[in-house]
Each structure stands twice: as C-alpha cells, then as structure tokens.
Design a protein around this motif. Structure first.
Motif, short mmCIF file in Angstrom:
data_model
loop_
_atom_site.label_atom_id
_atom_site.label_comp_id
_atom_site.label_asym_id
_atom_site.label_seq_id
_atom_site.Cartn_x
_atom_site.Cartn_y
_atom_site.Cartn_z
N THR A 1 -18.02 12.31 -4.47
CA THR A 1 -16.78 12.14 -5.12
C THR A 1 -16.39 10.81 -5.26
N CYS A 2 -16.20 10.12 -4.24
CA CYS A 2 -16.01 8.66 -4.32
C CYS A 2 -16.76 7.73 -5.03
N VAL A 3 -18.08 8.05 -5.07
CA VAL A 3 -18.84 7.35 -6.08
C VAL A 3 -18.73 7.75 -7.46
N LEU A 4 -18.50 8.78 -7.76
CA LEU A 4 -18.02 9.22 -9.11
C LEU A 4 -16.86 8.61 -9.73
N VAL A 5 -15.59 8.55 -8.81
CA VAL A 5 -14.43 8.27 -9.40
C VAL A 5 -14.03 6.84 -9.23
N CYS A 6 -14.77 5.99 -8.44
CA CYS A 6 -14.63 4.35 -8.19
C CYS A 6 -14.83 3.82 -9.75
N PRO A 7 -13.89 3.07 -10.08
CA PRO A 7 -13.76 2.48 -11.39
C PRO A 7 -14.54 1.21 -11.32
N PHE A 8 -15.05 0.78 -10.26
CA PHE A 8 -15.96 -0.36 -10.21
C PHE A 8 -17.40 -0.23 -9.71
N GLY A 9 -17.71 1.02 -9.61
CA GLY A 9 -19.08 1.31 -9.01
C GLY A 9 -19.48 0.69 -7.66
N ALA A 10 -18.44 0.54 -6.85
CA ALA A 10 -18.45 -0.28 -5.65
C ALA A 10 -18.88 0.85 -4.52
N ILE A 11 -18.77 2.19 -4.75
CA ILE A 11 -19.23 2.85 -3.72
C ILE A 11 -20.41 3.37 -3.95
N MET A 12 -21.17 3.51 -3.08
CA MET A 12 -22.59 4.04 -3.20
C MET A 12 -22.99 4.83 -2.19
N PRO A 13 -24.32 5.65 -2.47
CA PRO A 13 -24.93 6.54 -1.43
C PRO A 13 -25.43 5.51 -0.27
N ALA A 14 -25.39 5.88 0.98
CA ALA A 14 -25.93 4.98 2.05
C ALA A 14 -27.56 5.40 1.91
N PRO A 15 -28.27 4.36 2.70
CA PRO A 15 -29.88 4.91 2.48
C PRO A 15 -30.10 6.07 3.12
N ASP A 16 -29.43 6.63 4.03
CA ASP A 16 -29.60 8.22 4.52
C ASP A 16 -29.46 9.19 3.18
N GLY A 17 -28.78 8.89 2.25
CA GLY A 17 -28.54 9.84 1.18
C GLY A 17 -27.61 10.68 1.56
N LYS A 18 -26.94 10.83 2.75
CA LYS A 18 -26.14 11.80 3.12
C LYS A 18 -24.71 11.47 3.46
N THR A 19 -24.54 10.26 3.29
CA THR A 19 -23.08 9.74 3.08
C THR A 19 -22.89 8.65 2.19
N ALA A 20 -21.79 8.30 2.20
CA ALA A 20 -21.46 7.02 1.33
C ALA A 20 -21.16 5.78 1.94
N GLN A 21 -21.57 4.71 1.29
CA GLN A 21 -21.06 3.29 1.94
C GLN A 21 -20.54 2.39 0.91
N LYS A 22 -19.85 1.38 1.49
CA LYS A 22 -18.94 0.55 0.57
C LYS A 22 -18.71 -0.62 1.33
N CYS A 23 -18.22 -1.72 0.84
CA CYS A 23 -17.83 -2.89 1.54
C CYS A 23 -16.70 -2.72 2.56
N MET A 24 -16.91 -3.22 3.57
CA MET A 24 -15.93 -3.10 4.71
C MET A 24 -15.46 -4.53 5.22
N LEU A 25 -15.77 -5.50 4.37
CA LEU A 25 -15.61 -6.89 4.48
C LEU A 25 -16.06 -7.35 5.91
N CYS A 26 -17.17 -6.86 6.17
CA CYS A 26 -18.01 -7.46 7.42
C CYS A 26 -16.90 -7.28 8.69
N THR A 27 -16.11 -6.34 8.48
CA THR A 27 -15.11 -6.24 9.83
C THR A 27 -15.79 -5.74 11.13
N ASP A 28 -16.82 -4.93 10.91
CA ASP A 28 -17.62 -4.26 12.15
C ASP A 28 -18.67 -5.28 12.54
N ASN A 29 -19.05 -6.52 12.14
CA ASN A 29 -20.26 -7.02 12.28
C ASN A 29 -20.17 -8.55 12.28
N ALA A 30 -19.13 -9.13 11.79
CA ALA A 30 -19.17 -10.65 11.73
C ALA A 30 -17.55 -11.14 11.85
#
Length: 148
Positions: free
Chosen positions: A98-127
């Motif tokens: 649903t988040c993919v559908l409602v995001c007006p910027f197209g910034a949320i997308m299905p993750a590679p596993d196809g089972k969850t969504a992914q989006k920019c998290m500002l590299c908070t967990d890795n940089a």
C-alpha cells in the motif's frame, strides 16, 4: 531534520548514486561483489531521465512531514522516528505494498525478496555522517542538509 535534496541542473545522469546506494545497503565489503547479481540488490534511489533528456534527477524518500505512507501502512511497519525520518521495520512489513501505491514520489518500492517494501533510510544503519548517494555524487548534485 536533514534531508536529501537534488539539484537537477547539476545531475549528470551517471547513476553513481544508485550504485552507491546498492552497495551501502548490500552488506558486502566491496562494490565489485555486486556484479553478476542482478535483481539481488535494488537501489533505494532512482535516477529519472534518459539519454535524450537534458534533465536528470534522483528520486528518493522525502521523509514527508505528513507522510501518507505512514498513515496508510496497515501493519505499522512505517513510522516517524524522533529525528523526523520515516523508517520502515521489515520485520513488521506484510508486503501489501500500500505504501508503494500511495507514495506521491514513487520512492518506496518492493524489496528484492518481493515480500517486503524498501525505501531510503538515509544510510542510518550502514554509514556514518552522510548517505552514500550524497557522499559519492561526482557533481555534488545531491546534498544532505537542513532547510527551512
């Protein structure tokens, strides 16, 4: 809150931000290890525009003040952090997209596993410091700053 902003006049359309995003979120220790793994990693930023277009721009999560994706998430996987960042908890995501559908910027997308969504998290967990897309943009078209 600091956010990523793009100056489309400076964007070369080189897609370096996409490569750096994939690498930053891959957990791999060297970028060359991404080669030969198509579809396994998907950038959380997308460069729009093609070779025929004089304008290119990178699209990523805006971490909206009144984020419709947070309000529409049926599982509560999307939330606003204390610093204003819109975060996604993959453990709570049920893959309804649903988040993919409602995001007006197209910034949320299905993750590679196809089972969850992914989006920019500002590299908070890795940089540390600034997101990789900002750090490695060769023309400084992408900035990480606070604006009024």
């Amino acid at each position: 809150m600091k956010r990523i902003y793009v100056n489309e006049e400076w964007c070369l359309g080189c897609h370096m931000c996409e490569y750096e995003c994939m690498f930053a979120n891959s957990g791999l220790d060297a970028m060359f290890k991404l080669k030969g793994r198509p579809g396994e990693y998907i950038p959380r930023i997308k460069v729009e525009g093609d070779d025929k277009s004089p304008v290119h721009f990178a699209v990523n999560c805006r971490h909206c003040t009144d984020a419709i994706c947070v309000r529409s998430c049926i599982a509560g996987a999307l939330s606003r952090e204390g610093d204003g960042m819109v975060a996604i908890d993959k453990n709570k995501c049920v893959g309804c997209f649903t988040c993919v559908l409602v995001c007006p910027f197209g910034a949320i997308m299905p993750a590679p596993d196809g089972k969850t969504a992914q989006k920019c998290m500002l590299c908070t967990d890795n940089a540390a410091g600034e997101p990789n897309c900002v750090k490695y943009c060769p023309n400084n078209a992408i900035v990480f700053e606070e604006r009024g």
